[in-house]
Scaffold this motif. Structure first.
Motif, PDB file in Angstrom:
ATOM      1  N   ALA A   1      26.050  60.735  -0.568  1.00  0.00           N
ATOM      2  CA  ALA A   1      25.747  59.995   0.622  1.00  0.00           C
ATOM      3  C   ALA A   1      27.084  59.267   0.961  1.00  0.00           C
ATOM      4  N   GLU A   2      27.704  58.558  -0.090  1.00  0.00           N
ATOM      5  CA  GLU A   2      29.260  58.071   0.459  1.00  0.00           C
ATOM      6  C   GLU A   2      30.127  59.045   0.671  1.00  0.00           C
TER       7      GLU A   2
ATOM      8  N   GLU B   1      29.855  60.516   4.227  1.00  0.00           N
ATOM      9  CA  GLU B   1      30.270  59.788   5.399  1.00  0.00           C
ATOM     10  C   GLU B   1      31.817  59.992   5.642  1.00  0.00           C
TER      11      GLU B   1
ATOM     12  N   ARG C   1      25.745  62.147   7.967  1.00  0.00           N
ATOM     13  CA  ARG C   1      24.824  61.129   7.624  1.00  0.00           C
ATOM     14  C   ARG C   1      23.527  61.668   7.053  1.00  0.00           C
TER      15      ARG C   1
ATOM     16  N   GLU D   1      19.742  61.786   8.059  1.00  0.00           N
ATOM     17  CA  GLU D   1      19.165  62.558   9.086  1.00  0.00           C
ATOM     18  C   GLU D   1      18.440  63.799   8.806  1.00  0.00           C
TER      19      GLU D   1
ATOM     20  N   TYR E   1      19.068  68.049   9.045  1.00  0.00           N
ATOM     21  CA  TYR E   1      20.101  69.013   9.330  1.00  0.00           C
ATOM     22  C   TYR E   1      19.484  70.199   9.396  1.00  0.00           C
TER      23      TYR E   1
ATOM     24  N   HIS F   1      31.691  63.812  13.736  1.00  0.00           N
ATOM     25  CA  HIS F   1      30.361  63.492  13.135  1.00  0.00           C
ATOM     26  C   HIS F   1      29.208  64.222  13.100  1.00  0.00           C
ATOM     27  N   ASN F   2      29.297  65.432  13.568  1.00  0.00           N
ATOM     28  CA  ASN F   2      28.228  66.293  13.953  1.00  0.00           C
ATOM     29  C   ASN F   2      28.064  67.653  13.152  1.00  0.00           C
TER      30      ASN F   2
END
Length: 373
Positions: free
Chosen positions: A108-109, A112, A117, A120, A122, A188-189
């Motif tokens: 997760a880190e 980012e 994220r 969410e 995906y 970011h998408n």
């Protein structure tokens, strides 16, 4: 910047006083200063402007020495930039491998950093170029619910070429497509990468238009014969893995079933993994219903192809004949031959379902090329 370029100023003053050009040691110091400027985030323009400003403090300005020192500064700067890009690309490849294999070490880190994220939902789209059949099977393993998990497509990742079906232009293609998607949807998408010889796009489940845009760019980048498999929307890191396997397995199913559509959705193919979960039952169905076709003159393949064409044409024999490139009379003759050999007719609703399921099972199991036991 002044503390970085102190050596540069000293070299220029010595050159002005003695007429001597800077030697290897002085130029190495300039390269080191350029690399440090890059690591600290200074722009190349700011570095050159600072070097020229310092040169103005020296009179007369030794232009040959200035040219060499600025060249060395830029060489060090560019080398540091390239090294940083290589490190970033290596970190990206490692992250993509860990993400798509479900390895959870600080996932997760790290996600980012690449704009994802993982809490969410995906969707993963998988694109395979023409002539790269077999790469899709690398996505599955014993834990997958797709074709590979059922024991049909078991190609290992090591079987793919080093750059997979995309060869040496893989990373360049991925970067170009990602740049286009980022320009439209934001950094970011989306995440685009190369995995198992295929192009992989990870996008939020809410951003459904991203899949269409990805497919558009794949169509432009790849020669005819490409395929795109779309996984379903799933949540979290494990969901990304599941969606990726679904997309890859959709391509594998399309190949085995001879589907013509270039874009295949895992949601539309859910019945096939269900069939294959009970391999013994589907093998028994294929053997019981279709094995009499082995006795046909010319082999079973023309008769299987005829059944597929009839089913794809919703029972319209004229349309099936056009698909096969034969006369309607030939289709009628073949269907009668099938009825006599197997006892099943596609004109009967119940028998039609049994026949169609058996034909699908035969394609999934690659029968009769691979005899069933």
């Amino acid at each position: 910047m002044d503390e970085l370029l102190g050596g540069h100023l000293r070299v220029l003053r010595e050159a002005a006083a003695t007429g001597r050009l800077p030697g290897r040691a002085e130029l190495d110091d300039c390269r080191a200063a350029g690399a440090l400027a890059a690591e600290r985030g200074a722009s190349a323009r700011a570095l050159v402007e600072a070097a020229l400003a310092m040169a103005e403090l020296v009179s007369p300005t030794p232009l040959p020495a200035l040219r060499r020192t600025v060249s060395a500064l830029m060489e060090g700067y560019e080398n540091a930039q390239r090294s940083a890009l290589r490190q970033e690309e290596a970190a990206r490849r490692e992250f993509v491998d860990d993400l798509l294999q479900g390895r959870a070490d600080r996932l997760a880190e790290r996600a980012e950093h690449f704009g994802l994220r993982l809490a969410e939902t995906y969707v993963v789209a998988v694109a395979r170029p023409a002539g790269a059949a077999g790469a899709a099977g690398a996505a599955g393993d014993a834990g997958s619910a797709g074709v590979a998990g059922a024991g049909v497509a078991t190609a290992a990742p090591a079987a793919a070429p080093e750059d997979g079906g995309l060869a040496g232009e893989a990373e360049g293609t991925a970067r170009r497509i990602e740049e286009a998607l980022v320009a439209r949807f934001g950094s970011h998408n989306v995440l685009v990468a190369v995995r198992d010889g295929m192009l992989v796009c990870v996008a939020p489940g809410s951003l459904t238009v991203a899949n269409g845009e990805f497919t558009h760019h794949v169509r432009q980048a790849f020669a005819p014969g490409w395929r795109v498999g779309l996984g379903r929307a799933h949540r979290g890191p494990g969901g990304v893995v599941t969606s990726y396997r679904e997309g890859a397995n959709a391509i594998e199913l399309g190949d085995r079933l001879g589907l013509r559509a270039p874009v295949l959705k895992a949601a539309d193919l859910l019945v096939f993994p269900v069939l294959l979960r009970d391999r013994t039952a589907i093998e028994d169905l294929v053997t019981s219903v279709l094995s009499p076709l082995l006795e046909a003159r010319g082999g079973p393949e023309p008769l299987l192809a005829t059944l597929e064409a009839v089913f794809a044409s919703q029972g319209n024999q004229t349309a099936a004949a056009r698909r096969l490139g034969v006369s309607t009379r030939a289709v009628t003759y073949r269907l009668e031959r099938i009825r006599r050999l197997t006892g099943f007719s596609p004109d009967d609703p119940t028998q039609r379902f049994t026949l169609e399921t058996a034909v699908l099972g035969a394609r999934l199991l690659d029968w009769p090329a691979h005899p069933l036991h």
